[in-house]
Scaffold this active site. Structure first.
Site, PDB file in Angstrom:
ATOM      1  N   SER A 130     -50.163  33.241 -12.225  1.00 45.14           N
ATOM      2  CA  SER A 130     -50.406  31.845 -11.866  1.00 45.14           C
ATOM      3  C   SER A 130     -51.498  31.203 -12.725  1.00 45.14           C
ATOM      4  O   SER A 130     -52.557  31.782 -12.961  1.00 45.14           O
ATOM      5  CB  SER A 130     -50.801  31.737 -10.392  1.00 45.14           C
ATOM      6  OG  SER A 130     -51.092  30.385 -10.053  1.00 45.14           O
ATOM      7  N   SER A 132     -52.629  28.228 -11.694  1.00 41.97           N
ATOM      8  CA  SER A 132     -53.283  27.307 -10.771  1.00 41.97           C
ATOM      9  C   SER A 132     -54.800  27.467 -10.737  1.00 41.97           C
ATOM     10  O   SER A 132     -55.528  26.467 -10.707  1.00 41.97           O
ATOM     11  CB  SER A 132     -52.702  27.466  -9.367  1.00 41.97           C
ATOM     12  OG  SER A 132     -51.397  26.954  -9.297  1.00 41.97           O
ATOM     13  N   THR A 136     -47.115  29.513  -2.817  1.00 43.72           N
ATOM     14  CA  THR A 136     -45.962  29.623  -3.707  1.00 43.72           C
ATOM     15  C   THR A 136     -44.999  30.671  -3.156  1.00 43.72           C
ATOM     16  O   THR A 136     -45.145  31.147  -2.016  1.00 43.72           O
ATOM     17  CB  THR A 136     -46.424  29.938  -5.142  1.00 43.72           C
ATOM     18  OG1 THR A 136     -45.307  29.854  -6.029  1.00 43.72           O
ATOM     19  CG2 THR A 136     -47.093  31.287  -5.243  1.00 43.72           C
ATOM     20  N   LYS A 157     -43.327  29.717   1.315  1.00 43.70           N
ATOM     21  CA  LYS A 157     -43.328  28.286   1.620  1.00 43.70           C
ATOM     22  C   LYS A 157     -42.789  27.943   3.005  1.00 43.70           C
ATOM     23  O   LYS A 157     -43.100  26.876   3.546  1.00 43.70           O
ATOM     24  CB  LYS A 157     -42.563  27.522   0.531  1.00 43.70           C
ATOM     25  CG  LYS A 157     -43.271  27.566  -0.813  1.00 43.70           C
ATOM     26  CD  LYS A 157     -42.530  26.812  -1.891  1.00 43.70           C
ATOM     27  CE  LYS A 157     -43.285  26.902  -3.216  1.00 43.70           C
ATOM     28  NZ  LYS A 157     -42.633  26.141  -4.302  1.00 43.70           N
ATOM     29  N   GLY A 203     -31.340  28.339  -3.671  1.00 48.59           N
ATOM     30  CA  GLY A 203     -31.352  27.612  -2.406  1.00 48.59           C
ATOM     31  C   GLY A 203     -32.582  27.830  -1.564  1.00 48.59           C
ATOM     32  O   GLY A 203     -32.569  27.518  -0.377  1.00 48.59           O
ATOM     33  N   GLY A 238     -37.122  27.900  -1.024  1.00 48.01           N
ATOM     34  CA  GLY A 238     -38.141  26.914  -0.719  1.00 48.01           C
ATOM     35  C   GLY A 238     -38.330  25.853  -1.778  1.00 48.01           C
ATOM     36  O   GLY A 238     -38.523  24.671  -1.453  1.00 48.01           O
ATOM     37  N   ARG A 285     -25.750  32.436  -4.838  1.00 49.87           N
ATOM     38  CA  ARG A 285     -24.937  33.645  -4.813  1.00 49.87           C
ATOM     39  C   ARG A 285     -24.272  33.858  -3.453  1.00 49.87           C
ATOM     40  O   ARG A 285     -23.231  34.475  -3.362  1.00 49.87           O
ATOM     41  CB  ARG A 285     -25.786  34.854  -5.189  1.00 49.87           C
ATOM     42  CG  ARG A 285     -26.147  34.876  -6.665  1.00 49.87           C
ATOM     43  CD  ARG A 285     -26.838  36.173  -7.068  1.00 49.87           C
ATOM     44  NE  ARG A 285     -26.966  36.282  -8.503  1.00 49.87           N
ATOM     45  CZ  ARG A 285     -27.950  35.754  -9.216  1.00 49.87           C
ATOM     46  NH1 ARG A 285     -28.906  35.071  -8.593  1.00 49.87           N
ATOM     47  NH2 ARG A 285     -27.989  35.889 -10.524  1.00 49.87           N
ATOM     48  N   GLY A 338     -25.123  31.542   2.722  1.00 45.40           N
ATOM     49  CA  GLY A 338     -26.158  31.604   3.749  1.00 45.40           C
ATOM     50  C   GLY A 338     -27.543  31.337   3.211  1.00 45.40           C
ATOM     51  O   GLY A 338     -28.409  30.808   3.922  1.00 45.40           O
ATOM     52  N   TYR A 398     -42.393  29.126 -15.206  1.00 43.29           N
ATOM     53  CA  TYR A 398     -43.025  28.813 -16.490  1.00 43.29           C
ATOM     54  C   TYR A 398     -43.586  30.039 -17.203  1.00 43.29           C
ATOM     55  O   TYR A 398     -44.214  29.893 -18.263  1.00 43.29           O
ATOM     56  CB  TYR A 398     -44.130  27.773 -16.290  1.00 43.29           C
ATOM     57  CG  TYR A 398     -45.229  28.154 -15.329  1.00 43.29           C
ATOM     58  CD1 TYR A 398     -46.283  28.974 -15.729  1.00 43.29           C
ATOM     59  CD2 TYR A 398     -45.218  27.699 -14.019  1.00 43.29           C
ATOM     60  CE1 TYR A 398     -47.295  29.324 -14.855  1.00 43.29           C
ATOM     61  CE2 TYR A 398     -46.226  28.036 -13.135  1.00 43.29           C
ATOM     62  CZ  TYR A 398     -47.261  28.843 -13.553  1.00 43.29           C
ATOM     63  OH  TYR A 398     -48.263  29.192 -12.690  1.00 43.29           O
TER      64      TYR A 398
END
Length: 309
Positions: free
Chosen positions: A40, A42, A88, A92, A157, A159, A181, A184, A249
Site C-alpha cells: 500500500s 496510502s 481495503t 470493506k 463483483g 467490494g 466467475r 453468487g 496498481y
C-alpha cells in the site's frame, strides 16, 4: 432511487496555497487496514498531506484479516487517540457490523473504505463509515476524459465493484455489464446497481476477453494479477478511444493494462483512483483542514509518483 450527488466529485477550485501550519496537541493515529497490505502507498500519501498541514498525525499500514477486526476496533475505541482508518480488500463489508453509523453513500452501497473516529462525545467515540472509492473512480475517469453516457463493464463483483457501479451511475452510464466467475459473487454489485438506479447485467467470465472491446470504459476491480490471463486473449482489434481503469496498481502496468495500451486504448492507473479517494479521506480525517488546496494535493501526488494535478 435516481442516484446521488457527492460534492467531493466536483472539480477542485484553485485557491491560494496556505503556509504550512503547526498544530500543537497530542499525537493522533490512523492506518490503512487490509490483507495483504505491504504494497500500500496510502501511508506515504497520507503522511505527506498531514505533514504539509502541520498536523500531529501518524498514519501506518496494519495487516488485518476479518477475524482480527473486532479486537482492533475495540482498541481504537479504548485508546481514544485515533483519527480514522482506511479499509481495503477484503474488509470493506466485514467492517459494517462494527460501526456506529454509515454516511449515505456507504449506507446505500453497504461498502466502507473509510472509518472516521468521531470524538465529539467525550464519553464514547463513534465510528462512522464512509465510502470515498466512488469519488476516487469518478474523478480518475473524468481526468482521463470519459465521454457522456459511456457503455461500461466491471470485472469482478466484490467490494470495489460496488463502488465502480455507483461511479458509473454518476458518470452517466445507462447500464453496466458485470463479468464474474460465479453469479453468487456478484450479489453486492447488483444490489448496488439497484440502490443507485443503474441497470446491471451479469455476464459469464468466459465471455470477458471477447467482449471488452465493445465498451467505452472497463473497470477492473480484481486483485493484483487476477486479470492477467485476459491480456493474451484480447481481440486484435483496435481499442482506440476505450478506457481501462485497473484499480490494482502494484505491479504496474498490469499485464492487462499493457496489452490494452498496446492495442491503442487508454489506461487509467489505479493509483489515480487512490489519489482522488485519498484527497477525500484527508478532508474527512481533518474536518476539512485545507485539504483541497493545490499544495496539499501536490505533495500527495509527489508521495506516490503521480503527476501533479
Amino acid at each position: 432511487m435516481t442516484g446521488f450527488h457527492d460534492p467531493a466529485d466536483d472539480p477542485v477550485s484553485a485557491q491560494p496555497a496556505p503556509r504550512p501550519r503547526t498544530h500543537r496537541g497530542p499525537q493522533m493515529y490512523g492506518a490503512v487496514l487490509g490483507h495483504p497490505i505491504g504494497h500500500s502507498k496510502s501511508p506515504a500519501m497520507h503522511s505527506a498531506a498531514y505533514a504539509r498541514l502541520g498536523l500531529p498525525y501518524v498514519y501506518t499500514a496494519l495487516d488485518t484479516e476479518a477475524s482480527g477486526l473486532a479486537a482492533l476496533f475495540a482498541r481504537v475505541r479504548a485508546e481514544r487517540n485515533w483519527f480514522g482508518l482506511s479499509v481495503t480488500m477484503p474488509l470493506k463489508t466485514a467492517v459494517l457490523p462494527l460501526l456506529d453509523a454509515l454516511e449515505p453513500v456507504a449506507a446505500a452501497l453497504r461498502a466502507v473504505n473509510t472509518v472516521v473516529v468521531d470524538r465529539e462525545d467525550p464519553n464514547r467515540q463513534r465510528l462512522v463509515g464512509h465510502n470515498t472509492d466512488v469519488t476516487g473512480i469518478v474523478n480518475a475517469l473524468r481526468f482521463a476524459g470519459i465521454g457522456e453516457r459511456p457503455t461500461a463493464a466491471v470485472l469482478g463483483g466484490g467490494g470495489t465493484a460496488v463502488s465502480a457501479v455507483a461511479a458509473l451511475q454518476r458518470l452517466g452510464a445507462p447500464a453496466a455489464d458485470i463479468f464474474v466467475r460465479g453469479s453468487g459473487s456478484a450479489a453486492p454489485a447488483t444490489d448496488a446497481g439497484s440502490a443507485v438506479g443503474l441497470s446491471c447485467r451479469l455476464r459469464p467470465w468466459t465471455e470477458t476477453a471477447a467482449a471488452l472491446a465493445d465498451y467505452d470504459v472497463v473497470i477492473s476491480t480484481l486483485p493484483p494479477r487476477a486479470a492477467d490471463p485476459l491480456a493474451d486473449s484480447l481481440p486484435p482489434s483496435s481499442l482506440r478511444g476505450r478506457l481501462l481503469l485497473d484499480v490494482a496498481y502494484d505491479p504496474w502496468p498490469s499485464a492487462l493494462a499493457a496489452a490494452w495500451e498496446l492495442r491503442g486504448g487508454t489506461i487509467v492507473p489505479g493509483i489515480e483512483m487512490l489519489l482522488y479517494q485519498g484527497v477525500e479521506q484527508v478532508r474527512l480525517f481533518t474536518a476539512g483542514s485545507a485539504h483541497s488546496t493545490p499544495d496539499v494535493i501536490n505533495v500527495m501526488c509527489d508521495a506516490i509518483g503521480v503527476p501533479r494535478r
